[in-house]
Design an enzyme around this catalytic site. Structure first.
Site, PDB file in Angstrom:
ATOM      1  N   GLU A 158      58.901  81.268  46.752  1.00  0.00           N
ATOM      2  CA  GLU A 158      58.136  80.022  46.720  1.00  0.00           C
ATOM      3  C   GLU A 158      59.070  78.919  46.257  1.00  0.00           C
ATOM      4  O   GLU A 158      59.869  79.128  45.333  1.00  0.00           O
ATOM      5  CB  GLU A 158      56.959  80.154  45.748  1.00  0.00           C
ATOM      6  CG  GLU A 158      55.963  79.003  45.796  1.00  0.00           C
ATOM      7  CD  GLU A 158      56.223  77.868  44.811  1.00  0.00           C
ATOM      8  OE1 GLU A 158      55.493  76.881  44.859  1.00  0.00           O
ATOM      9  OE2 GLU A 158      57.190  77.947  43.993  1.00  0.00           O
ATOM     10  N   GLU A 185      56.126  74.717  49.312  1.00  0.00           N
ATOM     11  CA  GLU A 185      55.083  73.830  48.798  1.00  0.00           C
ATOM     12  C   GLU A 185      55.496  72.392  49.034  1.00  0.00           C
ATOM     13  O   GLU A 185      56.535  71.935  48.558  1.00  0.00           O
ATOM     14  CB  GLU A 185      54.819  74.072  47.300  1.00  0.00           C
ATOM     15  CG  GLU A 185      53.661  73.184  46.868  1.00  0.00           C
ATOM     16  CD  GLU A 185      53.376  73.183  45.378  1.00  0.00           C
ATOM     17  OE1 GLU A 185      53.823  74.084  44.648  1.00  0.00           O
ATOM     18  OE2 GLU A 185      52.675  72.241  44.955  1.00  0.00           O
ATOM     19  N   HIS A 192      58.571  82.830  42.164  1.00  0.00           N
ATOM     20  CA  HIS A 192      58.182  81.440  41.931  1.00  0.00           C
ATOM     21  C   HIS A 192      59.409  80.571  41.638  1.00  0.00           C
ATOM     22  O   HIS A 192      60.119  80.812  40.664  1.00  0.00           O
ATOM     23  CB  HIS A 192      57.219  81.394  40.740  1.00  0.00           C
ATOM     24  CG  HIS A 192      56.584  80.067  40.527  1.00  0.00           C
ATOM     25  ND1 HIS A 192      56.489  79.482  39.291  1.00  0.00           N
ATOM     26  CD2 HIS A 192      55.993  79.207  41.398  1.00  0.00           C
ATOM     27  CE1 HIS A 192      55.865  78.322  39.406  1.00  0.00           C
ATOM     28  NE2 HIS A 192      55.554  78.131  40.663  1.00  0.00           N
ATOM     29  N   HIS A 247      61.075  70.762  41.902  1.00  0.00           N
ATOM     30  CA  HIS A 247      59.648  70.803  41.582  1.00  0.00           C
ATOM     31  C   HIS A 247      59.053  69.422  41.333  1.00  0.00           C
ATOM     32  O   HIS A 247      58.035  69.052  41.912  1.00  0.00           O
ATOM     33  CB  HIS A 247      59.378  71.692  40.357  1.00  0.00           C
ATOM     34  CG  HIS A 247      57.921  71.748  40.015  1.00  0.00           C
ATOM     35  ND1 HIS A 247      57.325  70.881  39.116  1.00  0.00           N
ATOM     36  CD2 HIS A 247      56.934  72.522  40.507  1.00  0.00           C
ATOM     37  CE1 HIS A 247      56.036  71.150  39.065  1.00  0.00           C
ATOM     38  NE2 HIS A 247      55.764  72.135  39.892  1.00  0.00           N
ATOM     39  N   ASP A 266      59.589  74.220  46.199  1.00  0.00           N
ATOM     40  CA  ASP A 266      58.912  72.920  46.312  1.00  0.00           C
ATOM     41  C   ASP A 266      59.820  71.918  47.018  1.00  0.00           C
ATOM     42  O   ASP A 266      61.024  71.903  46.766  1.00  0.00           O
ATOM     43  CB  ASP A 266      58.580  72.392  44.910  1.00  0.00           C
ATOM     44  CG  ASP A 266      57.809  73.409  44.091  1.00  0.00           C
ATOM     45  OD1 ASP A 266      56.616  73.586  44.340  1.00  0.00           O
ATOM     46  OD2 ASP A 266      58.432  74.068  43.221  1.00  0.00           O
TER      47      ASP A 266
HETATM   48  O1  G3P Z   1      52.705  77.455  44.799  1.00  0.00           O
HETATM   49  C1  G3P Z   1      52.206  77.888  43.584  1.00  0.00           C
HETATM   50  C2  G3P Z   1      52.638  77.037  42.424  1.00  0.00           C
HETATM   51  O2  G3P Z   1      54.016  76.818  42.504  1.00  0.00           O
HETATM   52  C3  G3P Z   1      51.921  75.728  42.344  1.00  0.00           C
HETATM   53  O3  G3P Z   1      52.137  75.033  41.179  1.00  0.00           O
HETATM   54  O4  G3P Z   1      53.187  73.316  39.771  1.00  0.00           O
HETATM   55  O5  G3P Z   1      54.244  75.534  39.948  1.00  0.00           O
HETATM   56  O6  G3P Z   1      54.330  73.964  41.847  1.00  0.00           O
HETATM   57  P1  G3P Z   1      53.534  74.439  40.683  1.00  0.00           P
HETATM   58 CA    CA Z   2      55.278  75.184  43.554  1.00  0.00          CA
END
Ligand code: G3P
Ligand code: CA
Length: 243
Positions: A34, A109, A7, A49, A36
Site C-alpha cells: 500500500e 491510495e 502499509h 503520505h 500514497d
Molecule cells: O489505505 C489504508 C490506509 O493507508 C489509509 O490511511 O492515513 O494511513 O493513508 P492512511
Molecule cells: Ca494510505
C-alpha cells in the site's frame, strides 16, 4: 486465504513510503504494497503520505507547490533513523519499475484526488496503462469522487472505497461509486458486513491492523487483505493458522 499488504511498505521498520520500505515488505513476503500518491507542481506522481513534506523529509512545504527536481533532493530517511539517510521520495514510476515483474498487488491510495491535484486521476491511469499493470493495481481513496473518475477513464482498473466510520448500506454505496472493493477501518467490520460481502463476492481489504490477534481474527473472517505496518509478523500469524 487472506493476503497481507505492507502499509506504506513495512513502515513499522523502515521510513514509510520509501524504496527501502517497499523492498523490505517484499522481502518479508508481503502479497501487496500500500502506498500514497500526490502530484508535484510540474505534474509528477510522487509517493508520500502527507500533503506536506515536513514530517517525513528535511524539507518544508506542500508537494503541489514543489517541482519534482526539488522534491527529489529531499532526504526522506533520516527523520526515521540516521542509517536511512539518502532515501528519497519515490516517483510512482520508480516503484512500478521495481514491482512490475513481481507477483505483488499494488494498492495506490490517491490522496485528495482532483480537489487538490487537477488531473491526477488521468495521470495515474495513464502510468498504470503504460506499465500494463491494470490487473495488479487497486486504487483506493477517501475521496470517492476520485474513484468514480478513475472508472470513467478506465473501467478495468479496480477501485476500493476507503472509509473510517461505518457506512450505511455499504454494498449499495459500492454499486453507486462503481467500486470493486471495500477498504474499511478494521474497527467498523461486523458480522453483517462479512456476511453481505461474502454473499456478493466483494473483497474487503482492511487497514491498518498492527495487533496480531486482530490479524488472526480478520483472517478467520476470510477478509481478502489485511494492511499492516508489520508484514512479517502478520504472515507469521497466518502461517501458524491458530484461527
Ligand atoms: O489505505 C489504508 C490506509 O493507508 C489509509 O490511511 O492515513 O494511513 O493513508 P492512511
Ligand atoms: Ca494510505
Amino acid at each position: 486465504m487472506t493476503q497481507i499488504w505492507g502499509h506504506r511498505g513495512a513502515m513499522g521498520y523502515y521510513p514509510e513510503n520509501t524504496m527501502i520500505s517497499f523492498k523490505n515488505a517484499v522481502k518479508q513476503g508481503a502479497n501487496g504494497i500500500e502506498l500514497d500518491v500526490h502530484l508535484s507542481k510540474d505534474g509528477y506522481l510522487i509517493v508520500c503520505h502527507d500533503e506536506r513534506v515536513d514530517r517525513t523529509t528535511n524539507g518544508t512545504g506542500f508537494i503541489k507547490d514543489m517541482a519534482c527536481r526539488e522534491l527529489r533532493k529531499l532526504d526522506a530517511g533520516t527523520w526515521f533513523d540516521e542509517k536511512y539517510k539518502g532515501q528519497k521520495l519515490p516517483l510512482l514510476r520508480e516503484v512500478f519499475d521495481y514491482l512490475v515483474n513481481r507477483k505483488i498487488t499494488i494498492n495506490i491510495e490517491l490522496k485528495a484526488g482532483s480537489v487538490f491535484y487537477n488531473g491526477i486521476e488521468e495521470k495515474l491511469v495513464k502510468l498504470i496503462e503504460d506499465y500494463r499493470l491494470t490487473e495488479k493495481v487497486i486504487i483506493s481513496s477517501f475521496d470517492h469522487r476520485a474513484l468514480v473518475k478513475v472508472k470513467e477513464i478506465n473501467p478495468k482498473i479496480k477501485t476500493g472505497i476507503l472509509y473510517l466510520s461505518a457506512l450505511y448500506e455499504p454494498l449499495k454505496y459500492l454499486k453507486l461509486v462503481g467500486a470493486d472493493a471495500l477498504h474499511p477501518y478494521y474497527i467498523t467490520i461486523d458480522k453483517h458486513l462479512i456476511i453481505e460481502t461474502r454473499k456478493n463476492n466483494i473483497p474487503i481489504n482492511t487497514y491498518t491492523v498492527n495487533d496480531m490477534d486482530m490479524v488472526k481474527k480478520l483472517a478467520s473472517y476470510n477478509v481478502n487483505a489485511v494492511i499492516t505496518n508489520y508484514p512479517d509478523k502478520a504472515l507469521e500469524q497466518l502461517e501458524n493458522k491458530v484461527l
